[in-house]
Design a protein around this motif. Sequence first.
Motif, PDB file in Angstrom:
ATOM      1  N   VAL A  33       0.981  -1.218  -0.162  1.00  0.00           N
ATOM      2  CA  VAL A  33       0.102   0.013  -0.003  1.00  0.00           C
ATOM      3  C   VAL A  33       0.939   1.225   0.123  1.00  0.00           C
ATOM      4  N   VAL A  34       0.773   2.013  -0.943  1.00  0.00           N
ATOM      5  CA  VAL A  34       1.454   3.427  -1.167  1.00  0.00           C
ATOM      6  C   VAL A  34       0.594   4.643  -0.585  1.00  0.00           C
ATOM      7  N   LEU A  35       1.069   5.225   0.271  1.00  0.00           N
ATOM      8  CA  LEU A  35       0.405   6.493   0.771  1.00  0.00           C
ATOM      9  C   LEU A  35       1.329   7.808   0.681  1.00  0.00           C
ATOM     10  N   THR A  36       0.344   8.879   0.909  1.00  0.00           N
ATOM     11  CA  THR A  36       1.151  10.189   0.848  1.00  0.00           C
ATOM     12  C   THR A  36       0.606  10.740   2.325  1.00  0.00           C
ATOM     13  N   VAL A 129       5.458  12.700   2.953  1.00  0.00           N
ATOM     14  CA  VAL A 129       6.508  11.891   2.185  1.00  0.00           C
ATOM     15  C   VAL A 129       5.431  11.071   1.341  1.00  0.00           C
ATOM     16  N   VAL A 130       5.989  10.186   0.416  1.00  0.00           N
ATOM     17  CA  VAL A 130       5.488   9.311  -0.206  1.00  0.00           C
ATOM     18  C   VAL A 130       5.945   7.843   0.665  1.00  0.00           C
ATOM     19  N   GLN A 152       5.455   0.086  -7.715  1.00  0.00           N
ATOM     20  CA  GLN A 152       4.217   0.983  -7.267  1.00  0.00           C
ATOM     21  C   GLN A 152       4.478   2.156  -6.850  1.00  0.00           C
ATOM     22  N   LEU A 153       5.637   2.169  -5.952  1.00  0.00           N
ATOM     23  CA  LEU A 153       6.046   3.700  -5.674  1.00  0.00           C
ATOM     24  C   LEU A 153       6.324   4.655  -6.913  1.00  0.00           C
ATOM     25  N   THR A 154       6.999   4.176  -7.915  1.00  0.00           N
ATOM     26  CA  THR A 154       7.196   4.861  -9.148  1.00  0.00           C
ATOM     27  C   THR A 154       6.044   5.291  -9.686  1.00  0.00           C
ATOM     28  N   GLN A 155       5.135   4.174  -9.823  1.00  0.00           N
ATOM     29  CA  GLN A 155       3.956   4.549 -10.728  1.00  0.00           C
ATOM     30  C   GLN A 155       3.036   5.364  -9.832  1.00  0.00           C
ATOM     31  N   GLY A 174      10.859  -5.733  11.972  1.00  0.00           N
ATOM     32  CA  GLY A 174      10.124  -6.707  11.084  1.00  0.00           C
ATOM     33  C   GLY A 174       9.527  -5.990   9.693  1.00  0.00           C
ATOM     34  N   HIS A 175       9.735  -4.742   9.410  1.00  0.00           N
ATOM     35  CA  HIS A 175       9.405  -4.204   8.305  1.00  0.00           C
ATOM     36  C   HIS A 175      10.493  -3.304   7.726  1.00  0.00           C
ATOM     37  N   ILE A 176      10.334  -3.136   6.181  1.00  0.00           N
ATOM     38  CA  ILE A 176      11.181  -2.251   5.582  1.00  0.00           C
ATOM     39  C   ILE A 176      10.071  -0.976   5.230  1.00  0.00           C
ATOM     40  N   GLN A 177      10.587   0.047   5.695  1.00  0.00           N
ATOM     41  CA  GLN A 177       9.806   1.303   5.367  1.00  0.00           C
ATOM     42  C   GLN A 177      10.626   2.054   4.500  1.00  0.00           C
ATOM     43  N   TYR A 178       9.669   2.201   3.103  1.00  0.00           N
ATOM     44  CA  TYR A 178      10.359   2.952   2.052  1.00  0.00           C
ATOM     45  C   TYR A 178       9.763   4.497   2.046  1.00  0.00           C
ATOM     46  N   ILE A 179      10.356   5.343   2.090  1.00  0.00           N
ATOM     47  CA  ILE A 179      10.236   7.030   2.295  1.00  0.00           C
ATOM     48  C   ILE A 179      10.811   7.667   1.024  1.00  0.00           C
TER      49      ILE A 179
END
Length: 301
Positions: A33-36, A129-130, A152-155, A174-179
């Motif tokens: 799930v990608v959020l802003t 942030v995204v 999905q981030l780039t899209q 236990g998670h990788i956070q992409y920012i």
Amino acid sequence: MPDWLCPCAIGFVFSVFIIASFLVYSGLFSKVVVLTGSPPIKKVIIVYKFIQGPYKNCGHVFKKSQSIGPTLPCIGVFYDDPKKVPGPDCRCAVGSIVSEGENKTPEDLLQKYITSGFSVFSFPEVTHVVTASFPYRTCLSIVLGVTRVYPQLTQYIKERRLCAHPFIEVYRAGHIQYIAPLARQGDFYVPEVRPLSTHKDSLSESDVSGAESNSECSLGSGVALSDSRESSLNRSSVHSNPPRASYERQSRTRRPRSKELSWDQHGRQEEREERLCEGESIQKNQEVSTQELWGVVGEEE
């Protein structure tokens, strides 16, 4: 059926089941799930090593950083899109988060990192942030995260015409956070990268309120597209095309001017040959001759 075939078949099926279970556990089918919105991290102080080269070669720095501070979250900041930038030119900063928010940095731990060749830098807390997350359960989770999250981030960024860079990965709990910051992007560029991107960052360091934005940038490179560049090109093209009447006047007087200039240049050349010892006068004559020559060339164009 041979007696040995049954054990082999059972072993093969069991191996496939183990591999499939490992892939699923690593996050193969996890929902992305990608959020802003607000960032999952606050203001942080990091220790890092700057790496230029293929991103796959930065694993040893992650291991070294984790061996010094095994309880600290690891962080990677990736400044270039490997699909657009050759592997040897890709740049990243890899290390650990030693302090977040108002927490103080342990001096003894910080000194261990510095002794091991790590540098210290701080990232601000931004408003928007995204972001996305992915399970971090095995080493394979990192590979699956790259193949599943980044498309999905780039899209998401492209569809909403956002200017989000650089891409940050935080490994913890236990998670990788992409920012991907939408504001103050220049503050996320370590000193080793800033000399190459100071001008690029100044084009895009503006707050973005919400997901809808008209700003554009080249993802991963930090290059923002600016209307001022296009308008300046339009202005220059207008000035480079004189009105028709002016052009006709120039064409009528072009040949006499060229002859006059030719004789004038010949005279000046003889004067320069006679006064070689007077450097200052020679330089002035060259400048005048060059200016006149460029003036005629500009009129001929």
